[in-house]
Design a protein around this motif. Structure first.
Motif, PDB file in Angstrom:
ATOM      1  N   ILE A  42      39.064  36.492  30.367  1.00  0.00           N
ATOM      2  CA  ILE A  42      40.040  36.198  31.417  1.00  0.00           C
ATOM      3  C   ILE A  42      40.792  34.934  30.999  1.00  0.00           C
ATOM      4  CG2 ILE A  42      40.315  35.627  33.863  1.00  0.00           C
ATOM      5  CD1 ILE A  42      39.310  38.510  33.282  1.00  0.00           C
ATOM      6  N   PRO A  43      42.133  34.914  31.125  1.00  0.00           N
ATOM      7  CA  PRO A  43      42.908  33.744  30.696  1.00  0.00           C
ATOM      8  C   PRO A  43      42.512  32.477  31.455  1.00  0.00           C
ATOM      9  CG  PRO A  43      44.362  35.588  31.227  1.00  0.00           C
ATOM     10  CD  PRO A  43      42.989  35.978  31.654  1.00  0.00           C
ATOM     11  N   PHE A  46      43.125  31.432  35.418  1.00  0.00           N
ATOM     12  CA  PHE A  46      43.159  32.617  36.272  1.00  0.00           C
ATOM     13  C   PHE A  46      41.814  32.768  36.981  1.00  0.00           C
ATOM     14  CE2 PHE A  46      42.603  37.248  36.960  1.00  0.00           C
ATOM     15  CZ  PHE A  46      43.720  37.487  37.732  1.00  0.00           C
ATOM     16  N   MET A  48      39.737  35.183  39.094  1.00  0.00           N
ATOM     17  CA  MET A  48      39.672  36.581  39.497  1.00  0.00           C
ATOM     18  C   MET A  48      39.155  36.692  40.926  1.00  0.00           C
ATOM     19  SD  MET A  48      38.248  39.891  37.413  1.00  0.00           S
ATOM     20  CE  MET A  48      36.937  39.010  36.682  1.00  0.00           C
ATOM     21  N   ARG A  55      43.111  47.608  37.383  1.00  0.00           N
ATOM     22  CA  ARG A  55      43.776  46.301  37.471  1.00  0.00           C
ATOM     23  C   ARG A  55      42.783  45.216  37.875  1.00  0.00           C
ATOM     24  NH1 ARG A  55      47.544  49.925  38.777  1.00  0.00           N
ATOM     25  NH2 ARG A  55      49.657  49.654  38.044  1.00  0.00           N
ATOM     26  N   TYR A  57      42.895  41.463  39.885  1.00  0.00           N
ATOM     27  CA  TYR A  57      43.738  40.691  40.795  1.00  0.00           C
ATOM     28  C   TYR A  57      43.191  39.275  40.931  1.00  0.00           C
ATOM     29  CZ  TYR A  57      44.917  45.454  42.169  1.00  0.00           C
ATOM     30  OH  TYR A  57      45.289  46.777  42.161  1.00  0.00           O
ATOM     31  N   TRP A  60      46.465  32.471  39.684  1.00  0.00           N
ATOM     32  CA  TRP A  60      46.653  31.701  38.459  1.00  0.00           C
ATOM     33  C   TRP A  60      47.226  30.355  38.839  1.00  0.00           C
ATOM     34  CZ3 TRP A  60      51.031  29.967  35.605  1.00  0.00           C
ATOM     35  CH2 TRP A  60      50.706  29.496  34.334  1.00  0.00           C
ATOM     36  N   ARG A  70      48.562  36.920  40.403  1.00  0.00           N
ATOM     37  CA  ARG A  70      48.783  37.671  39.169  1.00  0.00           C
ATOM     38  C   ARG A  70      47.938  38.937  39.199  1.00  0.00           C
ATOM     39  NH1 ARG A  70      49.977  34.089  33.976  1.00  0.00           N
ATOM     40  NH2 ARG A  70      51.771  33.019  34.843  1.00  0.00           N
ATOM     41  N   VAL A  71      48.475  39.957  38.549  1.00  0.00           N
ATOM     42  CA  VAL A  71      47.764  41.233  38.397  1.00  0.00           C
ATOM     43  C   VAL A  71      47.824  41.583  36.914  1.00  0.00           C
ATOM     44  CG1 VAL A  71      47.700  43.670  39.040  1.00  0.00           C
ATOM     45  CG2 VAL A  71      48.468  41.964  40.708  1.00  0.00           C
ATOM     46  N   TYR A  72      46.668  41.865  36.324  1.00  0.00           N
ATOM     47  CA  TYR A  72      46.587  42.261  34.924  1.00  0.00           C
ATOM     48  C   TYR A  72      46.092  43.688  34.834  1.00  0.00           C
ATOM     49  CZ  TYR A  72      47.031  37.339  33.631  1.00  0.00           C
ATOM     50  OH  TYR A  72      47.487  36.057  33.462  1.00  0.00           O
ATOM     51  N   GLY A  73      46.662  44.471  33.914  1.00  0.00           N
ATOM     52  CA  GLY A  73      46.203  45.825  33.663  1.00  0.00           C
ATOM     53  C   GLY A  73      44.829  45.814  33.021  1.00  0.00           C
ATOM     54  N   LEU A  74      44.058  46.863  33.259  1.00  0.00           N
ATOM     55  CA  LEU A  74      42.697  46.946  32.742  1.00  0.00           C
ATOM     56  C   LEU A  74      42.538  48.275  32.020  1.00  0.00           C
ATOM     57  CD1 LEU A  74      39.841  45.717  32.718  1.00  0.00           C
ATOM     58  CD2 LEU A  74      39.436  46.845  34.898  1.00  0.00           C
TER      59      LEU A  74
END
Length: 76
Positions: A42-43, A46, A48, A55, A57, A60, A70-74
């Motif tokens: 995880i950046p 961020f 979680m 995704r 959620y 950040w 922020r939402v990142y694809g998984l």
């Protein structure tokens, strides 16, 4: 650390951070039977909050302390 259960029942366990440290780091994911599925990086900055089927959620925080969603694809 932090723990989150995703919609498939997998348990996500995050690293411990002191409140003065930025969020992020490596999360370990376990199947419902206790088998380790893998790790997800995880950046930094961020935090979680939830895991969906495809995704991640969370919030950040940038270097100036400004928060944004922020939402990142998984990929599974």
């Amino acid at each position: 650390g932090q723990m989150i259960v995703d919609p498939d029942g997998a348990l996500w366990i995050g690293p411990y951070h002191a409140w003065t440290e930025p969020a992020g780091g490596w999360w370990t994911v376990f199947e419902t039977d206790g088998r380790r599925l893998g790790m997800v990086e995880i950046p930094a900055g961020f935090e979680m909050r939830a895991v969906g089927t495809d995704r991640i959620y969370g919030m950040w925080t940038d270097d100036e302390g400004t928060e944004s969603v922020r939402v990142y694809g998984l990929n599974r």
